[in-house]
Design an enzyme around this catalytic site. Structure first.
Site, PDB file in Angstrom:
ATOM      1  N   GLY A  52       0.802  -1.217   0.000  1.00 49.88           N
ATOM      2  CA  GLY A  52       0.000   0.000   0.000  1.00 49.88           C
ATOM      3  C   GLY A  52       0.833   1.264   0.000  1.00 49.88           C
ATOM      4  O   GLY A  52       0.566   2.213  -0.741  1.00 49.88           O
ATOM      5  N   GLU A  71      10.237   4.431   6.651  1.00 46.73           N
ATOM      6  CA  GLU A  71      10.262   2.976   6.738  1.00 46.73           C
ATOM      7  C   GLU A  71      11.131   2.559   7.915  1.00 46.73           C
ATOM      8  O   GLU A  71      12.272   2.983   8.031  1.00 46.73           O
ATOM      9  CB  GLU A  71      10.808   2.384   5.431  1.00 46.73           C
ATOM     10  N   GLY A 138       6.495  -6.443   2.981  1.00 50.90           N
ATOM     11  CA  GLY A 138       6.278  -7.861   2.789  1.00 50.90           C
ATOM     12  C   GLY A 138       6.752  -8.406   1.465  1.00 50.90           C
ATOM     13  O   GLY A 138       6.957  -9.616   1.322  1.00 50.90           O
ATOM     14  N   VAL A 274       8.121   5.020  13.101  1.00 58.40           N
ATOM     15  CA  VAL A 274       7.106   5.914  13.660  1.00 58.40           C
ATOM     16  C   VAL A 274       6.545   5.266  14.923  1.00 58.40           C
ATOM     17  O   VAL A 274       6.035   4.142  14.893  1.00 58.40           O
ATOM     18  CB  VAL A 274       5.988   6.186  12.645  1.00 58.40           C
ATOM     19  N   GLU A 384      -2.114 -24.236  -2.869  1.00 62.29           N
ATOM     20  CA  GLU A 384      -0.969 -23.810  -3.683  1.00 62.29           C
ATOM     21  C   GLU A 384       0.213 -24.736  -3.466  1.00 62.29           C
ATOM     22  O   GLU A 384       0.462 -25.187  -2.340  1.00 62.29           O
ATOM     23  CB  GLU A 384      -0.573 -22.367  -3.326  1.00 62.29           C
ATOM     24  N   HIS A 466      -0.397 -13.583   6.798  1.00 59.60           N
ATOM     25  CA  HIS A 466      -1.294 -12.662   6.100  1.00 59.60           C
ATOM     26  C   HIS A 466      -2.249 -11.994   7.089  1.00 59.60           C
ATOM     27  O   HIS A 466      -3.470 -12.170   7.003  1.00 59.60           O
ATOM     28  CB  HIS A 466      -2.101 -13.410   5.033  1.00 59.60           C
ATOM     29  N   GLY A 494      -3.004  -3.591   4.285  1.00 49.47           N
ATOM     30  CA  GLY A 494      -3.817  -4.772   4.523  1.00 49.47           C
ATOM     31  C   GLY A 494      -4.850  -4.618   5.612  1.00 49.47           C
ATOM     32  O   GLY A 494      -5.795  -5.426   5.679  1.00 49.47           O
TER      33      GLY A 494
END
Length: 526
Positions: A52, A71, A138, A274, A384, A466, A494
């Site tokens: 995002g 970051e 990620g 942060v 998967e 996730h 997310g």
């Protein structure tokens, strides 16, 4: 404030992204560079450089918005010959975000040096939450699977204002192209490190479920170089969970972030964590930011300010920041629903032992194939083809699955005693439905393939790679991530998803949702 020389060095070195930063700011040591890196007010600040945050940085930069990306993690280089990251077979502190003992499925609990490593493992009550901690978020540590949720489950989970036709026609294709996702080429699929993939496909087909190729953000040319022996083996040796040292993944450091920095309107500051968010004294938002060196030592704690704040710290850390801000009174009018609706995307892993077939000498990391079961099991399930790192010829096949779990949710709450935000009400039974679906799937594949038997995993605590939800789109925000009642505050990561991606690995959906949000935000001027 006189800027320490280490900040000049830190921003002027470290590979392609640092070179782009230097090109934007001017030559290291120049007055222009000194002024640029000393700035602490920006029109927009983006917290986090994952899926995002990277989208937000690019689209704001393209719109000419003066933007800073903060970051917490390091900017990791790549090398064709050296092991930049640790791995399950080379355990060290680079693997973990400030842990003194290694903690990972299948890894011995060896002592390691605490440092700002590439993966955070948060030991919440009854659930371990795994999340990336690096420039690129990620995308550095995931396994590259890039798939869209099926229409049926997207429409069951997401607000009606988010049209599946719109996503399928515009946002999923845009995100897929920008992430560089493609399916595994035949020559790679036919190579020895993907014997396990071909065997997995054969077992699925024999059971009546022929899989389809999965989208992936691995760079197949790098894998071909590994197969030729011209670069150090990484992806073909099963490395992925802690990064691929030779750049075999098309992480966000190769896609969105270079494009964002190349606009000339975006700065990136790694190792800037942060720690708090509040209203600015003159409007906008103020951030308490801890600046670290690569060993994790605090170099400074500064206040940054901005007019527009994009919180893209990932589900775990966005909830930590915003729930704490509400409960400490820094942003007391944040929505009451903030922190609720967390889910683990139905993540499950299973192992099967192949007594008659050999999966090959090594198991390559990229996922080659997938199959979606809508109504066969207790929950809809996407299976998967996965890999066992360091398999070394062991007769083991791994399946990773995500299920559509529409009910099991948890809540992040502020613990006043510790001053921490924790997952307060997760219980083991909240993963029972997804586990039952996985067991039923395994039983069906084993029944159709003589010589297969189930192998127990024995993880001490359930985990998710996730984590999703807590600031659900359409509930805590509008459909573009604008936080209710807080002009200039956006969530783009997310945590917007409703606790479940809808039967998919979430990276594509997060990216597509962010693309849609930023298109509307830029067009509306906020």
């Amino acid at each position: 404030m006189r800027l320490p020389r280490r900040r000049f060095a830190g921003l002027a070195s470290g590979g392609a992204l640092a070179a782009l930063t230097a090109a934007t700011l001017g030559a290291a040591g120049s007055r222009a560079f000194a002024r640029a890196v000393a700035r602490t007010h920006f029109r927009a600040v983006v917290i986090g450089s994952g899926f995002g945050g990277s989208v937000a940085a690019l689209r704001l930069g393209e719109a000419g918005v003066d933007t800073l990306v903060l970051e917490r993690g390091r900017q990791w280089p790549t090398s064709p010959t050296e092991a930049v990251f640790g791995s399950q077979e080379r355990v060290d502190g680079r693997m973990f975000w400030f842990r003194s003992v290694a903690y990972w499925p299948g890894v011995l609990p060896l002592p390691v040096r605490p440092q700002p490593g590439v993966m955070e493992v948060s030991n919440e009550a009854h659930l371990d939450i795994l999340c990336g901690a690096a420039v690129g978020g990620g995308s550095v540590v995931y396994t590259g699977a890039t798939v869209a949720p099926p229409r049926r489950w997207f429409e069951a989970l997401y607000p009606r204002g988010l049209s599946y036709d719109e996503f399928a026609g515009r946002w999923f294709p845009l995100a897929t192209a920008a992430l560089g996702a493609t399916t595994m080429p035949r020559d790679v699929y036919d190579s020895p490190p993907f014997t396990h993939s071909r065997l997995w496909d054969r077992h699925m087909t024999r059971a009546g479920y022929p899989p389809v190729p999965a989208g992936s953000t691995f760079d197949w040319d790098v894998l071909r170089a590994e197969l030729r022996g011209t670069v150090r083996a990484s992806a073909t040796a099963g490395e992925s969970d802690f990064g691929c040292s030779n750049g075999a993944k098309k992480s966000l450091t190769r896609t969105y972030l270079p494009r964002a920095l190349a606009t000339g309107h975006v700065q990136l500051r790694p190792l800037h964590e942060v720690r708090a968010v509040r209203r600015g004294r003159r409007g906008g938002y103020a951030l308490e930011v801890r600046w670290m060196d690569t060993a994790g030592r605090t170099l400074d704690v500064e206040e940054y300010t901005c007019d527009l704040l994009f919180v893209s710290a990932g589900t775990l850390n966005t909830n930590r920041l915003l729930v704490a801000a509400r409960e400490r009174g820094d942003l007391p009018e944040l929505p009451a629903a903030l922190g609720s609706g967390f889910g683990g995307n139905g993540d499950q892993v299973s192992l099967r032992t192949a007594l008659t077939d050999r999966p090959g000498p090594a198991q390559g990391a990229p996922c080659a194939s997938t199959y979606f079961f809508h109504d066969r099991f207790a929950q809809p399930l996407r299976a998967e083809s996965w890999q066992l790192p360091g398999a070394h010829g062991l007769p083991v096949l791994v399946t990773f699955a995500v299920t559509v779990d529409r009910e099991s949710r948890g809540t992040f709450r502020y613990d006043r005693g510790s001053g921490r935000v924790v997952l307060a009400d997760w219980t083991p039974d909240k993963q029972r439905g997804s586990a039952q679906a996985m067991h039923a799937y395994d039983a069906e594949i084993i029944a159709a393939n003589p010589g297969l038997v189930s192998a127990a995993l024995g993880y001490p605590v359930p985990f998710t790679g996730h984590p999703l939800g807590g600031c659900a789109v359409g509930r805590c925000t509008d459909l573009e991530g604008r936080v209710a009642g807080h002009r200039g505050l956006y969530v783009v990561d997310g945590s917007l998803l409703p606790g479940n991606a809808g039967g998919a690995n979430p990276s594509l959906t997060i990216t597509a949702l962010a693309e849609r949000a930023l298109a509307h935000i830029v067009a509306a001027g906020g």
